[in-house]
Design an enzyme around this catalytic site. Structure first.
Site, PDB file in Angstrom:
ATOM      1  N   HIS A 168      43.673  46.681  45.916  1.00 11.14           N
ATOM      2  CA  HIS A 168      43.256  45.234  46.051  1.00 11.14           C
ATOM      3  C   HIS A 168      41.832  45.128  45.926  1.00 11.14           C
ATOM      4  O   HIS A 168      41.313  44.580  46.836  1.00 11.14           O
ATOM      5  CB  HIS A 168      43.688  44.526  47.352  1.00 11.14           C
ATOM      6  CG  HIS A 168      45.439  44.631  47.518  1.00 11.14           C
ATOM      7  ND1 HIS A 168      45.994  44.490  48.458  1.00 11.14           N
ATOM      8  CD2 HIS A 168      45.994  44.499  46.253  1.00 11.14           C
ATOM      9  CE1 HIS A 168      47.298  44.432  48.299  1.00 11.14           C
ATOM     10  NE2 HIS A 168      47.369  44.379  47.070  1.00 11.14           N
TER      11      HIS A 168
HETATM   12  C1  LIG Z   1      50.508  49.495  41.310  1.00 13.52           C
HETATM   13  C2  LIG Z   1      49.888  48.069  41.774  1.00 13.52           C
HETATM   14  C3  LIG Z   1      50.729  47.599  42.646  1.00 13.52           C
HETATM   15  C4  LIG Z   1      50.124  46.166  43.024  1.00 13.52           C
HETATM   16  N1  LIG Z   1      51.185  45.376  43.832  1.00 13.52           N
HETATM   17  C5  LIG Z   1      50.842  44.138  44.032  1.00 13.52           C
HETATM   18  C6  LIG Z   1      51.898  43.557  44.682  1.00 13.52           C
HETATM   19  O1  LIG Z   1      52.961  43.770  45.027  1.00 13.52           O
HETATM   20  N2  LIG Z   1      51.386  42.171  44.978  1.00 13.52           N
HETATM   21  C7  LIG Z   1      50.180  41.474  44.665  1.00 13.52           C
HETATM   22  O2  LIG Z   1      49.690  40.381  45.015  1.00 13.52           O
HETATM   23  N3  LIG Z   1      49.236  42.475  44.036  1.00 13.52           N
HETATM   24  C8  LIG Z   1      49.467  43.901  43.809  1.00 13.52           C
HETATM   25  N4  LIG Z   1      48.581  44.501  43.131  1.00 13.52           N
HETATM   26  C9  LIG Z   1      47.360  43.769  42.710  1.00 13.52           C
HETATM   27  C10 LIG Z   1      47.481  42.854  41.659  1.00 13.52           C
HETATM   28  O3  LIG Z   1      48.544  42.907  40.642  1.00 13.52           O
HETATM   29  C11 LIG Z   1      46.080  42.551  41.130  1.00 13.52           C
HETATM   30  O4  LIG Z   1      45.277  42.276  42.025  1.00 13.52           O
HETATM   31  C12 LIG Z   1      46.254  41.496  40.099  1.00 13.52           C
HETATM   32  O5  LIG Z   1      47.137  41.509  39.011  1.00 13.52           O
HETATM   33  C13 LIG Z   1      44.793  41.191  39.443  1.00 13.52           C
HETATM   34  O6  LIG Z   1      44.643  40.102  38.589  1.00 13.52           O
HETATM   35  P1  LIG Z   1      43.439  39.795  37.646  1.00 13.52           P
HETATM   36  O7  LIG Z   1      43.936  38.592  36.933  1.00 13.52           O
HETATM   37  O8  LIG Z   1      42.247  39.944  38.283  1.00 13.52           O
HETATM   38  O9  LIG Z   1      43.520  40.931  36.720  1.00 13.52           O
HETATM   39  P2  LIG Z   1      44.520  42.027  36.155  1.00 13.52           P
HETATM   40  O10 LIG Z   1      45.901  41.759  36.471  1.00 13.52           O
HETATM   41  O11 LIG Z   1      43.851  43.369  36.329  1.00 13.52           O
HETATM   42  O12 LIG Z   1      44.226  41.829  34.421  1.00 13.52           O
HETATM   43  C14 LIG Z   1      43.196  42.183  33.663  1.00 13.52           C
HETATM   44  C15 LIG Z   1      43.830  42.333  32.124  1.00 13.52           C
HETATM   45  O13 LIG Z   1      42.391  42.607  31.653  1.00 13.52           O
HETATM   46  C16 LIG Z   1      42.597  43.511  30.445  1.00 13.52           C
HETATM   47  N5  LIG Z   1      41.086  44.112  30.258  1.00 13.52           N
HETATM   48  C17 LIG Z   1      40.335  44.752  31.029  1.00 13.52           C
HETATM   49  N6  LIG Z   1      39.185  45.226  30.285  1.00 13.52           N
HETATM   50  C18 LIG Z   1      39.381  44.468  28.986  1.00 13.52           C
HETATM   51  C19 LIG Z   1      38.465  44.397  27.845  1.00 13.52           C
HETATM   52  N7  LIG Z   1      37.676  45.210  27.704  1.00 13.52           N
HETATM   53  N8  LIG Z   1      39.080  43.978  26.666  1.00 13.52           N
HETATM   54  C20 LIG Z   1      40.239  43.474  26.679  1.00 13.52           C
HETATM   55  N9  LIG Z   1      41.011  43.408  27.974  1.00 13.52           N
HETATM   56  C21 LIG Z   1      40.445  43.991  28.973  1.00 13.52           C
HETATM   57  C22 LIG Z   1      43.182  44.505  31.326  1.00 13.52           C
HETATM   58  O14 LIG Z   1      44.053  45.359  30.403  1.00 13.52           O
HETATM   59  C23 LIG Z   1      44.411  43.709  32.182  1.00 13.52           C
HETATM   60  O15 LIG Z   1      45.426  43.422  31.118  1.00 13.52           O
HETATM   61  C24 LIG Z   1      48.788  45.634  42.635  1.00 13.52           C
HETATM   62  C25 LIG Z   1      48.115  46.421  41.870  1.00 13.52           C
HETATM   63  C26 LIG Z   1      48.590  47.639  41.479  1.00 13.52           C
HETATM   64  C27 LIG Z   1      47.737  48.587  40.366  1.00 13.52           C
END
Ligand SMILES: Cc1cc2nc3c(=O)[nH]c(=O)nc-3n(C[C@H](O)[C@H](O)[C@H](O)COP(=O)(O)OP(=O)(O)OC[C@H]3O[C@@H](n4cnc5c(N)ncnc54)[C@H](O)[C@@H]3O)c2cc1C
Ligand SMILES: *[C@@H]1O[C@H](CO)[C@@H](O)[C@H](O)[C@H]1NC(C)=O
Ligand SMILES: *[C@@H]1O[C@H](CO)[C@@H](O)[C@H](O)[C@H]1NC(C)=O
Ligand SMILES: *[C@@H]1O[C@H](CO)[C@@H](O)[C@H](O)[C@H]1NC(C)=O
Length: 596
Positions: A520
């Protein structure tokens, strides 16, 4: 101005990485890449980078405006049905849907981990990290958001963000508090169909220990509850299935996968973002945004001269707190996987495959180490798993927590034919924080992650953990668990044999030896007023000092929430969509609080 000196290149250096090696294979792709002046140059109103919870919500909500065109660009690939069964969530870390980072080695934690490092997985797929996460759905404590607002971020108090949680949601929760949940939203949040006998025993035991049964996404958080998950009909409901799949037919939404953004284009004179440069099929392309570029890449865009990545909070856990039961009431993985019935049940959204990787219940507690004046503010979340690191014989979960084979053989292996449940305490409001550093300006190099757990000068984080472990033992001593003879596994953690079991010194050694994270990471692009030297974006998520550029993802969260971060990330996407509509929409459009 603090931004730019000469060149105004904004490197995106995110979470890139090839699987488990330092420079990803794509680095070569960049070097090989040639500029493509062909027909790929395209203009859109908005370019959304990254398709995780925040990015997917934005892509959906912004294309509700008929006049707008949106490009959603994602480095990862489309997923397939392997991501569907919640039970195998852990294994998805070992696929191409994970960028594959590791945290750097540091002294104060993970001393007994393999290579003394933690794995730092991050999703790389259409749907972002919601493709590989455990689907645990938690919004956080009202005070979390009230504190964001009090830090100079108007619009983010609990009262103001609650409507966005509700707007996203299609709730299927039996014991839900009235007035707190949504129906008919895009994201399905439900009870988990699979529940072991042991989870019932635990939930009763926690109540016997004085914790009320709560809807932790409702009126109050302190207490015990079965977990709520982002499941639809027992299957993973990801950012992709929930927010993108239903709107892929929209002509004004373009989705590009396997396309990696390497630069945000900014006009030096006006400091306006106007597009991106990306690599797709080994070629450079550009895309132009006539209104805004929105970074939803889940972490760490590196902007020159802004304090990006200088502070990074994360949620630590201790992966070796197990209790033995004398009856077979926990997950029996071998039996389940070899039973045809398991597969038949899953077809109708039932059975063990719907379990969130074994996570069954959450308890929010305020330990006696807490000095927070508010009695409703937890300092620990206890994650109940109806099994242990040995449920899969050390195949996947041991690796997830980077536990060396020898340590596994000593602690878990002797219990492979016994019945264990495990509690993962999660330190929700750490005082320790880490940071991110760049290795180079090359956007294809990995950044370095320093989690810096348990480093606060008063050792308060460690004290909180120890208080939590003692509280877990107290819950375990309640009649409903004692009926099954529940006893704590007391094998000394290798490296801590010099300490007396259960002394404070022993537990400090134990948690500094085996350390895990719940992934997180927040605050690397902190939201805050211009005067805040740590702030990167303002309360409308606009990057300080750059026009037409927003960051919309978990990195803007200023303080670690009492939550897993996907829930807040969906909310941030919803809220940002309204902020953007307020600024640009041709006519007032479907804004909160106008909806319902
Ligand atoms: C193993 C694991 C288990 C988890 N379990 C939970 C859970 O049970 N419940 C919960 O609430 N949270 C959980 N989390 C955390 C949660 O999933 C994340 O905090 C959340 O998905 C973050 O969302 P976001 O929108 O910030 O970005 P993300 O979901 O991280 O998405 C970012 C996207 O941007 C893309 N990207 C990055 N750089 C580039 C670039 N240069 N060009 C194009 N695309 C790019 C990436 O490929 C990715 O697809 C978990 C995380 C992990 C790793
Ligand atoms: C964009 O999508 C919306 C929703 O499907 C639709 O109403 C609108 O006409 C589309 N606009 C354009 C320019 O295609
Ligand atoms: C804190 O609570 C634990 C039980 O959860 C108890 O064992 C311990 O004595 C308490 N400590 C103090 C200082 O009250
Ligand atoms: C489990 O332990 C409890 C408490 O000691 C005892 O009452 C019960 O009979 C035991 N059950 C089995 C199957 O041994």
């Amino acid at each position: 101005m603090k931004i730019f000196q000469m060149t105004i290149v904004v490197f995106l250096k995110l979470l890139p990485f090839g699987l488990l090696q330092d420079t990803s294979p794509q680095m070569n792709i960049l070097q090989e890449a040639v500029r493509d002046d062909g027909n790929v140059k395209k203009e859109f109103d908005f370019i959304v980078i990254g398709s995780g919870p925040s990015g997917a919500v934005l892509a959906n909500r912004l294309t509700e405006v008929p006049e707008w065109t949106v490009l959603l660009i994602e480095a990862g690939d489309e997923t397939n049905i392997v991501a569907d069964p919640p039970f195998v969530a852990g294994a998805l870390q070992f696929t191409d849907y994970n960028w594959g980072y590791k945290a750097e080695q540091e002294d104060g934690f993970c001393r007994g981990c393999f290579e003394k490092r933690m794995l730092y997985p991050h999703g790389k797929a259409l749907g972002g990290t919601s493709i590989i996460n455990y689907m645990i759905q938690v919004r956080g404590n009202p005070l979390d958001y009230d504190r964001w607002a009090a830090m100079g971020n108007p619009g983010w108090s609990y009262k103001e963000v609650l409507p966005y949680f509700i707007k996203s949601e299609d709730a299927h929760i039996e014991k839900a508090d009235a007035g707190y949940h949504g129906k008919g939203g895009y994201l399905s949040v439900s009870d988990v169909p699979a529940r072991t006998e042991s989870s019932h025993a635990y939930v009763r035991a926690a109540q016997e220990a004085g914790y009320p049964y709560v809807d932790y996404n409702g009126k109050s958080q302190i207490g015990v509850s079965y977990v709520q998950g982002t499941l639809r009909n027992g299957r993973r409901d990801s950012a992709e299935t929930a927010f993108l799949r239903p709107v892929r037919g929209r002509k004004n939404l373009t989705i590009l996968t396997k396309s990696r953004v390497v630069q945000i284009l900014i006009r030096p004179e006006t400091k306006e973002a106007y597009g991106i440069k990306y690599v797709r099929n080994k070629r450079y392309h550009e895309a132009i945004a006539s209104k805004e570029v929105i970074v939803c890449a889940g972490g760490i865009p590196v902007l020159r001269d802004l304090p990006v990545g200088q502070k990074m909070y994360d949620h630590a856990t201790f992966p070796a707190l197990m209790f033995q039961l004398n009856e077979s009431i926990v997950i029996d993985e071998e039996k389940s996987l070899t039973d045809l019935n398991t597969y038949i049940q899953f077809l109708s959204g039932r059975g063990i495959f719907t379990s969130l990787g074994g996570v069954e219940s959450l308890t929010y507690i305020k330990t006696n180490a807490s000095d927070d004046p508010d009695p409703s503010y937890p300092d620990i979340e206890l994650i109940y798993v109806g099994g242990s690191l040995n449920t899969d014989r050390g195949l996947i979960f041991r690796r997830i927590f980077n536990v060396p084979q020898e340590t596994y053989d000593k602690i878990w292996k002797p219990f492979e034919d016994k019945y264990l449940y495990q509690i993962f305490p999660m330190l929700v409001h750490p005082r320790s924080y880490g940071y991110i550093r760049l290795k180079s300006k090359d956007p294809f190099h990995w950044p370095k992650f320093y989690a810096n757990f348990y480093s606060d000068p008063e050792n308060h984080d460690v004290k909180t953990f120890i208080a939590a472990i003692r509280e877990v033992r107290r819950i375990n001593s309640s009649p409903s668990l004692q009926r099954y003879g529940a006893t704590m596994v007391q094998t000394l953690i290798p490296g801590c044999e010099d300490h007396v079991f259960d002394s404070d010194e022993y537990w400090e050694c134990a948690i500094r030896t085996l350390t895990g994270t719940f992934y997180h990471q927040v605050s690397t692009c902190k939201m805050g007023p211009e005067e805040d030297p740590e702030a990167v974006v303002d309360a409308k998520l606009r990057v300080h000092g750059v026009k037409n550029l927003r960051v919309v993802d978990t990195s803007v969260i200023p303080l670690p929430p009492t939550a897993h971060t996907a829930g807040p990330s969906y909310m941030i996407g919803e809220k940002a969509s309204d902020l953007i509509k307020q600024q640009w929409a041709p006519t007032p459009f479907n804004l909160i609080p106008k909806t319902e």
